[in-house]
Scaffold this active site. Structure first.
Site, PDB file in Angstrom:
ATOM      1  N   PHE A 105      37.672  41.180  33.865  1.00  0.00           N
ATOM      2  CA  PHE A 105      38.747  41.842  33.126  1.00  0.00           C
ATOM      3  C   PHE A 105      38.489  43.337  33.044  1.00  0.00           C
ATOM      4  O   PHE A 105      39.365  44.145  33.353  1.00  0.00           O
ATOM      5  CB  PHE A 105      38.909  41.242  31.729  1.00  0.00           C
ATOM      6  CG  PHE A 105      40.150  41.729  31.033  1.00  0.00           C
ATOM      7  CD1 PHE A 105      41.348  41.077  31.214  1.00  0.00           C
ATOM      8  CD2 PHE A 105      40.117  42.848  30.223  1.00  0.00           C
ATOM      9  CE1 PHE A 105      42.511  41.538  30.604  1.00  0.00           C
ATOM     10  CE2 PHE A 105      41.256  43.328  29.602  1.00  0.00           C
ATOM     11  CZ  PHE A 105      42.467  42.669  29.792  1.00  0.00           C
ATOM     12  N   ASN A 161      43.016  34.842  42.563  1.00  0.00           N
ATOM     13  CA  ASN A 161      42.688  36.210  42.950  1.00  0.00           C
ATOM     14  C   ASN A 161      41.844  36.209  44.212  1.00  0.00           C
ATOM     15  O   ASN A 161      41.048  35.297  44.453  1.00  0.00           O
ATOM     16  CB  ASN A 161      41.991  36.955  41.805  1.00  0.00           C
ATOM     17  CG  ASN A 161      40.473  36.859  41.883  1.00  0.00           C
ATOM     18  OD1 ASN A 161      39.830  37.587  42.638  1.00  0.00           O
ATOM     19  ND2 ASN A 161      39.902  35.938  41.106  1.00  0.00           N
ATOM     20  N   PHE A 211      35.913  42.326  44.593  1.00  0.00           N
ATOM     21  CA  PHE A 211      35.077  43.299  43.865  1.00  0.00           C
ATOM     22  C   PHE A 211      35.570  44.739  44.000  1.00  0.00           C
ATOM     23  O   PHE A 211      34.797  45.651  44.326  1.00  0.00           O
ATOM     24  CB  PHE A 211      33.619  43.243  44.342  1.00  0.00           C
ATOM     25  CG  PHE A 211      32.863  42.002  44.017  1.00  0.00           C
ATOM     26  CD1 PHE A 211      33.342  41.067  43.116  1.00  0.00           C
ATOM     27  CD2 PHE A 211      31.634  41.762  44.616  1.00  0.00           C
ATOM     28  CE1 PHE A 211      32.623  39.915  42.817  1.00  0.00           C
ATOM     29  CE2 PHE A 211      30.902  40.618  44.331  1.00  0.00           C
ATOM     30  CZ  PHE A 211      31.403  39.693  43.436  1.00  0.00           C
ATOM     31  N   SER A 268      31.380  34.534  43.855  1.00  0.00           N
ATOM     32  CA  SER A 268      32.764  34.913  44.112  1.00  0.00           C
ATOM     33  C   SER A 268      33.138  34.448  45.517  1.00  0.00           C
ATOM     34  O   SER A 268      32.385  34.659  46.473  1.00  0.00           O
ATOM     35  CB  SER A 268      32.938  36.427  44.014  1.00  0.00           C
ATOM     36  OG  SER A 268      34.216  36.807  44.514  1.00  0.00           O
ATOM     37  N   ASN A 327      35.415  35.724  47.326  1.00  0.00           N
ATOM     38  CA  ASN A 327      36.196  36.770  47.980  1.00  0.00           C
ATOM     39  C   ASN A 327      35.369  37.865  48.647  1.00  0.00           C
ATOM     40  O   ASN A 327      35.920  38.851  49.134  1.00  0.00           O
ATOM     41  CB  ASN A 327      37.147  37.405  46.955  1.00  0.00           C
ATOM     42  CG  ASN A 327      38.055  36.375  46.323  1.00  0.00           C
ATOM     43  OD1 ASN A 327      38.682  35.587  47.021  1.00  0.00           O
ATOM     44  ND2 ASN A 327      38.112  36.347  44.998  1.00  0.00           N
ATOM     45  N   THR A 328      34.035  37.691  48.659  1.00  0.00           N
ATOM     46  CA  THR A 328      33.148  38.587  49.392  1.00  0.00           C
ATOM     47  C   THR A 328      32.444  37.755  50.458  1.00  0.00           C
ATOM     48  O   THR A 328      31.733  36.807  50.114  1.00  0.00           O
ATOM     49  CB  THR A 328      32.117  39.244  48.461  1.00  0.00           C
ATOM     50  OG1 THR A 328      32.809  40.083  47.525  1.00  0.00           O
ATOM     51  CG2 THR A 328      31.121  40.084  49.247  1.00  0.00           C
ATOM     52  N   LYS A 378      25.591  33.129  37.940  1.00  0.00           N
ATOM     53  CA  LYS A 378      26.954  32.585  37.898  1.00  0.00           C
ATOM     54  C   LYS A 378      27.210  31.822  39.184  1.00  0.00           C
ATOM     55  O   LYS A 378      27.122  32.376  40.274  1.00  0.00           O
ATOM     56  CB  LYS A 378      27.981  33.709  37.723  1.00  0.00           C
ATOM     57  CG  LYS A 378      29.400  33.201  37.489  1.00  0.00           C
ATOM     58  CD  LYS A 378      30.318  34.316  37.027  1.00  0.00           C
ATOM     59  CE  LYS A 378      31.689  33.792  36.658  1.00  0.00           C
ATOM     60  NZ  LYS A 378      32.552  34.841  36.076  1.00  0.00           N
ATOM     61  N   ASN A 430      32.419  29.996  38.364  1.00  0.00           N
ATOM     62  CA  ASN A 430      33.324  31.029  38.868  1.00  0.00           C
ATOM     63  C   ASN A 430      34.676  30.398  39.234  1.00  0.00           C
ATOM     64  O   ASN A 430      34.953  29.266  38.872  1.00  0.00           O
ATOM     65  CB  ASN A 430      32.677  31.710  40.084  1.00  0.00           C
ATOM     66  CG  ASN A 430      33.020  33.181  40.190  1.00  0.00           C
ATOM     67  OD1 ASN A 430      34.163  33.570  39.976  1.00  0.00           O
ATOM     68  ND2 ASN A 430      32.039  34.001  40.512  1.00  0.00           N
ATOM     69  N   TYR A 473      38.937  34.026  30.574  1.00  0.00           N
ATOM     70  CA  TYR A 473      39.563  35.169  31.228  1.00  0.00           C
ATOM     71  C   TYR A 473      41.070  34.929  31.323  1.00  0.00           C
ATOM     72  O   TYR A 473      41.863  35.676  30.780  1.00  0.00           O
ATOM     73  CB  TYR A 473      38.954  35.375  32.619  1.00  0.00           C
ATOM     74  CG  TYR A 473      39.641  36.436  33.461  1.00  0.00           C
ATOM     75  CD1 TYR A 473      39.144  37.735  33.505  1.00  0.00           C
ATOM     76  CD2 TYR A 473      40.773  36.147  34.208  1.00  0.00           C
ATOM     77  CE1 TYR A 473      39.774  38.711  34.278  1.00  0.00           C
ATOM     78  CE2 TYR A 473      41.405  37.121  34.978  1.00  0.00           C
ATOM     79  CZ  TYR A 473      40.905  38.395  35.010  1.00  0.00           C
ATOM     80  OH  TYR A 473      41.525  39.355  35.753  1.00  0.00           O
TER      81      TYR A 473
END
Length: 358
Positions: free
Chosen positions: A64, A111, A115, A174, A176-177, A209, A238, A310
């Protein structure tokens, strides 16, 4: 009344693209428009963990406030703790837009941000300027998309941020990386934990995490590796790359990590499995779809010491926090628990045998 103005603005913000709305919400927080929760803390839901006082178990998850621009206003809303980040060594733009999607029918999000952030050098002065804080502060640390060396970058981030936070979180989950989730493998995670410990022997508590998409076997390996490497706890978990059946929102097929209510049932089972494996040796933070006080207590009953949210905060705004605390106290009374700690783990045995599905 805390959160009244932002709550009234929520319908207007939801007419905007999600990232635009998020940026405006952060700006409003920074200007002090969210108000201040002045309700007296209730000792029944307070805890001391890592030598820090948590006035309630409800924390704001990383993602956030990525760049630590609104830490004090967020703390003033009534969170029991706040986690900023993910902080990367260098600034980076993240993935191409659009990369954040509302699933309104499920009150969920997807999402694939990757990052985006201003990098360590911009975040550090903001943290240094905070001084004394009203609740514990965590920093979530991660890798740049290009040029990353995990055994170099995580320790460097930890050294820089440690003086300014109460705990650190290694984000190795994550989706997304590229390649980040590979770091959950035992050998890779062990090497990172060892590198951080060598660089910072007196580090603040170090949490890991993890992804909700881990297999049962992989979860067991992560728990043992975290324990052997001196980690203080796990955040479970996550966002998920899986899609539960029955999602109705038009954006349900977008690539990226899913968060919100569709994850709750699985996150709770995964938490109970981790709690059974850890057997009291790790501090556990439950995260995934929490949006009511009863769900906060359900995570605690599954073994959580603390809970993060979140997506519910994105959808419900600042008025969420006072309601969650009231509902949590009602749920405690209904369950016959004098204090939050009395409820911890009472459902581990039954939940840990539940089928492993998401």
């Amino acid at each position: 009344m805390a959160g009244l103005l932002p709550t009234l603005a929520l319908p207007l913000l939801r007419q905007l693209p999600p990232e635009t709305a998020h940026a405006l919400a952060l700006r409003g927080l920074g200007l002090g428009l969210a108000g201040h929760d002045r309700a007296r803390a209730d000792p029944r839901i307070a805890q001391t963990l890592f030598g820090r006082h948590f006035p309630n178990p409800i924390g704001l998850a990383a993602g956030f406030d990525k760049n630590a621009v609104a830490v004090r206003p967020l703390m003033a809303l009534g969170f029991g703790f706040v986690e900023i980040g993910t902080v990367t060594p260098l600034p980076q733009p993240g993935n191409p837009r659009p990369r954040l999607f509302r699933l309104d029918a499920e009150r969920a999000l997807i999402n694939r941000l990757g990052f985006p952030g201003e990098g360590l050098a911009r975040v550090l002065p903001r943290l240094a300027a905070l001084g004394q804080r009203s609740v514990p502060l965590g920093a979530n640390i991660g890798l740049n998309k290009e040029g990353a060396v995990p055994e170099r970058d995580y320790p460097a981030l930890a050294i820089a941020l440690a003086p300014h936070v109460d705990y650190l979180t290694l984000n190795i989950s994550s989706p997304n990386t590229p390649g980040l989730r590979d770091l959950q493998a035992s050998a890779r995670l062990a090497a990172i934990l060892a590198a951080v410990k060598r660089a910072l022997p007196e580090a603040p508590p170090l949490l890991v995490k993890i992804a909700p998409d881990l297999s049962e076997e992989a979860l067991a390996a992560v728990v043992e590796t975290a324990l052997a490497g001196g980690a203080g706890g796990l955040i479970i978990g996550n966002t998920s790359v899986r899609r539960p059946p029955g999602l109705r929102s038009p954006h349900a097929g977008e690539a990226g990590g899913l968060s919100g209510p569709p994850l709750f049932a699985h996150a709770r089972v995964m938490l109970a499995r981790a709690a059974r494996l850890a057997a009291g040796r790790l501090t556990l933070i439950g995260c995934g779809g929490v949006g009511t006080g009863a769900e906060v207590l359900a995570m605690v009953r599954a073994g959580a010491h603390l809970v993060q949210l979140y997506t519910a905060f994105v959808y419900q705004g600042a008025a969420l926090l006072p309601r969650l605390r009231r509902e949590l106290l009602v749920a405690l009374d209904a369950g016959g628990f004098a204090r939050l700690e009395d409820a911890r783990g009472v459902d581990i045995a039954s939940l840990a045998e539940t089928s492993w599905n998401i």
